[in-house]
Design a protein around this motif. Structure first.
Motif, PDB file in Angstrom:
ATOM      1  N   PRO A  43     -23.890  16.613 -33.434  1.00 53.26           N
ATOM      2  CA  PRO A  43     -24.536  16.978 -32.167  1.00 53.26           C
ATOM      3  C   PRO A  43     -25.197  15.824 -31.420  1.00 53.26           C
ATOM      4  CG  PRO A  43     -24.978  18.653 -33.802  1.00 53.26           C
ATOM      5  CD  PRO A  43     -24.261  17.540 -34.522  1.00 53.26           C
ATOM      6  N   ILE A  44     -25.696  14.804 -32.130  1.00 54.03           N
ATOM      7  CA  ILE A  44     -26.343  13.716 -31.385  1.00 54.03           C
ATOM      8  C   ILE A  44     -25.316  12.826 -30.679  1.00 54.03           C
ATOM      9  CG2 ILE A  44     -28.301  13.700 -32.976  1.00 54.03           C
ATOM     10  CD1 ILE A  44     -27.347  10.873 -33.836  1.00 54.03           C
ATOM     11  N   LEU A  45     -24.026  13.004 -31.025  1.00 54.76           N
ATOM     12  CA  LEU A  45     -22.962  12.258 -30.366  1.00 54.76           C
ATOM     13  C   LEU A  45     -22.153  13.127 -29.422  1.00 54.76           C
ATOM     14  CD1 LEU A  45     -21.794  10.403 -33.558  1.00 54.76           C
ATOM     15  CD2 LEU A  45     -22.929   9.323 -31.613  1.00 54.76           C
ATOM     16  N   ARG A  46     -22.521  14.382 -29.331  1.00 48.07           N
ATOM     17  CA  ARG A  46     -21.801  15.314 -28.458  1.00 48.07           C
ATOM     18  C   ARG A  46     -21.692  14.770 -27.041  1.00 48.07           C
ATOM     19  NH1 ARG A  46     -19.830  17.455 -24.829  1.00 48.07           N
ATOM     20  NH2 ARG A  46     -20.358  19.417 -23.805  1.00 48.07           N
ATOM     21  N   ASP A  47     -22.800  14.245 -26.517  1.00 51.32           N
ATOM     22  CA  ASP A  47     -22.817  13.615 -25.199  1.00 51.32           C
ATOM     23  C   ASP A  47     -22.825  12.106 -25.435  1.00 51.32           C
ATOM     24  OD1 ASP A  47     -23.463  12.560 -22.688  1.00 51.32           O
ATOM     25  OD2 ASP A  47     -24.630  14.332 -22.130  1.00 51.32           O
ATOM     26  N   ARG A  48     -21.637  11.498 -25.384  1.00 50.77           N
ATOM     27  CA  ARG A  48     -21.508  10.075 -25.712  1.00 50.77           C
ATOM     28  C   ARG A  48     -22.377   9.208 -24.799  1.00 50.77           C
ATOM     29  NH1 ARG A  48     -18.954  11.787 -29.872  1.00 50.77           N
ATOM     30  NH2 ARG A  48     -16.726  11.481 -30.144  1.00 50.77           N
ATOM     31  N   ASN A  49     -22.465   9.567 -23.529  1.00 49.25           N
ATOM     32  CA  ASN A  49     -23.247   8.776 -22.590  1.00 49.25           C
ATOM     33  C   ASN A  49     -24.732   8.804 -22.949  1.00 49.25           C
ATOM     34  OD1 ASN A  49     -23.484   7.230 -20.022  1.00 49.25           O
ATOM     35  ND2 ASN A  49     -24.647   9.037 -19.377  1.00 49.25           N
ATOM     36  N   ARG A  50     -25.221   9.982 -23.331  1.00 51.33           N
ATOM     37  CA  ARG A  50     -26.626  10.115 -23.722  1.00 51.33           C
ATOM     38  C   ARG A  50     -26.919   9.264 -24.956  1.00 51.33           C
ATOM     39  NH1 ARG A  50     -30.753  14.079 -22.898  1.00 51.33           N
ATOM     40  NH2 ARG A  50     -32.086  14.411 -24.708  1.00 51.33           N
ATOM     41  N   ALA A  51     -26.024   9.293 -25.945  1.00 47.98           N
ATOM     42  CA  ALA A  51     -26.209   8.490 -27.153  1.00 47.98           C
ATOM     43  C   ALA A  51     -26.222   6.997 -26.820  1.00 47.98           C
ATOM     44  CB  ALA A  51     -25.105   8.800 -28.164  1.00 47.98           C
ATOM     45  N   ALA A  52     -25.328   6.597 -25.901  1.00 50.43           N
ATOM     46  CA  ALA A  52     -25.273   5.185 -25.523  1.00 50.43           C
ATOM     47  C   ALA A  52     -26.558   4.753 -24.826  1.00 50.43           C
ATOM     48  CB  ALA A  52     -24.069   4.938 -24.616  1.00 50.43           C
ATOM     49  N   GLN A  53     -27.089   5.605 -23.967  1.00 51.86           N
ATOM     50  CA  GLN A  53     -28.304   5.255 -23.234  1.00 51.86           C
ATOM     51  C   GLN A  53     -29.526   5.215 -24.138  1.00 51.86           C
ATOM     52  OE1 GLN A  53     -28.165   8.217 -20.022  1.00 51.86           O
ATOM     53  NE2 GLN A  53     -27.716   6.556 -18.601  1.00 51.86           N
ATOM     54  N   LEU A  54     -29.650   6.191 -25.036  1.00 54.24           N
ATOM     55  CA  LEU A  54     -30.837   6.262 -25.893  1.00 54.24           C
ATOM     56  C   LEU A  54     -30.808   5.248 -27.028  1.00 54.24           C
ATOM     57  CD1 LEU A  54     -31.532  10.093 -26.283  1.00 54.24           C
ATOM     58  CD2 LEU A  54     -32.930   8.412 -25.087  1.00 54.24           C
ATOM     59  N   PHE A  55     -29.642   5.064 -27.627  1.00 54.36           N
ATOM     60  CA  PHE A  55     -29.554   4.235 -28.830  1.00 54.36           C
ATOM     61  C   PHE A  55     -28.881   2.887 -28.577  1.00 54.36           C
ATOM     62  CE2 PHE A  55     -29.826   8.601 -30.337  1.00 54.36           C
ATOM     63  CZ  PHE A  55     -30.764   8.502 -31.352  1.00 54.36           C
ATOM     64  N   GLY A  56     -28.315   2.684 -27.392  1.00 54.15           N
ATOM     65  CA  GLY A  56     -27.566   1.464 -27.154  1.00 54.15           C
ATOM     66  C   GLY A  56     -26.334   1.383 -28.032  1.00 54.15           C
ATOM     67  N   PHE A  57     -25.771   2.538 -28.367  1.00 51.82           N
ATOM     68  CA  PHE A  57     -24.662   2.635 -29.321  1.00 51.82           C
ATOM     69  C   PHE A  57     -23.473   3.289 -28.623  1.00 51.82           C
ATOM     70  CE2 PHE A  57     -22.317   4.758 -32.774  1.00 51.82           C
ATOM     71  CZ  PHE A  57     -22.204   3.725 -33.696  1.00 51.82           C
ATOM     72  N   THR A  58     -22.409   2.531 -28.436  1.00 52.30           N
ATOM     73  CA  THR A  58     -21.212   3.059 -27.789  1.00 52.30           C
ATOM     74  C   THR A  58     -20.218   3.492 -28.855  1.00 52.30           C
ATOM     75  OG1 THR A  58     -21.537   1.586 -25.908  1.00 52.30           O
ATOM     76  CG2 THR A  58     -19.348   2.545 -26.183  1.00 52.30           C
ATOM     77  N   TYR A  59     -19.830   4.765 -28.806  1.00 52.96           N
ATOM     78  CA  TYR A  59     -18.957   5.302 -29.850  1.00 52.96           C
ATOM     79  C   TYR A  59     -17.731   5.959 -29.224  1.00 52.96           C
ATOM     80  CZ  TYR A  59     -17.159   8.058 -33.717  1.00 52.96           C
ATOM     81  OH  TYR A  59     -16.340   8.580 -34.665  1.00 52.96           O
ATOM     82  N   ARG A  60     -16.576   5.667 -29.814  1.00 53.27           N
ATOM     83  CA  ARG A  60     -15.329   6.281 -29.400  1.00 53.27           C
ATOM     84  C   ARG A  60     -14.609   6.804 -30.626  1.00 53.27           C
ATOM     85  NH1 ARG A  60     -10.010   3.226 -26.839  1.00 53.27           N
ATOM     86  NH2 ARG A  60      -8.982   5.078 -25.964  1.00 53.27           N
TER      87      ARG A  60
END
Length: 399
Positions: free
Chosen positions: A300-317
């Protein structure tokens, strides 16, 4: 009035706490507490890929040390405290919210019937197909896709998956629109029954108004996100539009929210709304744990990839569906959570015929390294997964 500020450190803490990944939420949740855990998350995505473990089991085990595979089946097929349907994808959802899917079913029905892809697969005489399948279930009981449409040919090219036969398409259509429900799974294949046979009557007959549905969808989303923009509230359930979520924030939700500026990982701020009690919750969050967890690609914390990237500085694909030569990391790569930071990723495979958990590769984010402490934390997590998966050995952490 000047919005309250939430710095990035607290934003990560709050977000993880809302998703049951903070220090005190590695719960020893047994059978009795599983439905409550799913309720706190909102939903748990269902996926069939078993390179390590299927997403639904992985997500729950990441949060509960006592979780075992049969617990979810118990709640879905026996207690009926959970049901399967669709959010942004197939998901397990608390059955007490089933009534709020009635308006959603109508919305989905309109979308599907206006969609060329779906109409092509349903075929021209889809109404007769729907009636015949419902009559078959009413007379003979639950069915699987393999039980219907043997003589049919796919209505469009695409092989056995995308080239669905009309009957297979009809089953999925009736499930997505509430006429049928999943009563169980056999080898991960859905077993369908009439919805009134699966969902307890007190939930099945609940019929909220459209306004009640929108209020529930937005309110339940912000309760689980903690803070969000209207677009993120809309995306949580994929049930209401951004326009509807924005209107709710300004009207029905106004007294349930407060305005906040949330610091992103890059130091900038985003104006958002937050649940009204966000700062009292902040005081109850313990310091971040030092433990390390391997998250599902569908967590669930990766459900919104953009939100995860903004909060954690972590880009996931997620690269399972990316052609192998184009993958940056690997087929089934798990994000690594350490404390309140996403620190890297690891490509794992459960080699079940050898009873072994294999590391195909591991990568830390820039400026991080595999210290002895971090390697020991990873070793403990790998051993925990070996035990859960019933494997005897695992690779050593990277040097």
């Amino acid at each position: 009035m000047t919005p309250d500020l939430i710095d990035n450190n607290m934003a990560r803490h709050l977000f993880l706490d809302h998703h049951k990944l903070s220090a005190d939420t590695f719960a020893q949740t047994g059978r009795a507490g599983l439905a409550d855990l799913v309720t706190e998350l909102g939903f748990v995505q269902v996926d069939s890929i078993r390179t390590v473990e299927q997403a639904h089991h992985h997500i729950l085990f990441s949060r509960s040390g006592r979780y075992r595979h049969n617990l979810l089946t118990h709640h879905l097929e026996h207690e009926r405290s959970l049901f399967e349907n669709w959010t942004h994808d197939a998901a397990v959802i608390p059955v007490k919210w089933f009534g709020y899917w009635h308006p959603q079913f109508q919305r989905v029905r309109r979308k599907i019937l206006a969609n060329r892809w779906w109409r092509q697969r349903l075929g021209e005489d889809y109404q007769r197909t729907l009636s015949n399948i419902k009559a078959q279930i009413a007379e003979n009981g639950p069915i699987m896709a393999r039980d219907v449409g043997d003589a049919e040919k796919p209505t469009s090219p695409g092989g056995s998956w995308w080239g669905w036969r009309p009957s297979k398409s009809a089953l999925e259509f009736m499930w997505r629109t509430g006429e049928l429900a999943v009563t169980g799974r056999r080898g991960f294949q859905k077993v369908y029954d009439l919805t009134e046979h699966v969902i307890p009557a007190r939930y099945y007959h609940h019929q909220p108004t459209e306004a009640e549905f929108i209020d529930w969808a937005c309110c339940s989303a912000i309760e689980r996100l903690g803070f969000a923009m209207a677009s993120e509230i809309a995306r949580f359930w994929e049930a209401v539009s951004i326009k509807e979520a924005t209107a709710w924030c300004n009207t029905a939700g106004r007294n349930k929210l407060r305005s906040v500026d949330v610091q992103m990982a890059d130091g900038g701020y985003q104006r958002m709304v937050a649940r009204a009690d966000i700062f009292s919750r902040q005081n109850d969050i313990p310091p971040a744990t030092a433990r390390l967890r391997l998250l599902s690609p569908f967590d669930p914390i990766l459900r919104d990839r953009n939100r995860a990237a903004q909060l954690f500085g972590f880009t996931y694909r997620f690269e399972a569906f990316v052609p192998e030569p184009q993958r940056q990391f690997g087929y089934y790569v798990l994000p690594i959570l350490e404390g309140d930071r996403l620190i890297g990723r690891i490509d794992l495979k459960a080699v079940r015929e050898q009873s072994h958990l294999r590391i195909n590769g591991a990568w830390l984010e820039r400026r991080l390294r595999w210290t002895t402490i971090r390697r020991n934390r990873l070793a403990r997590e790998l051993q925990r997964w070996c035990t859960f998966l019933g494997l005897q050995t695992c690779d050593a952490p990277p040097q």
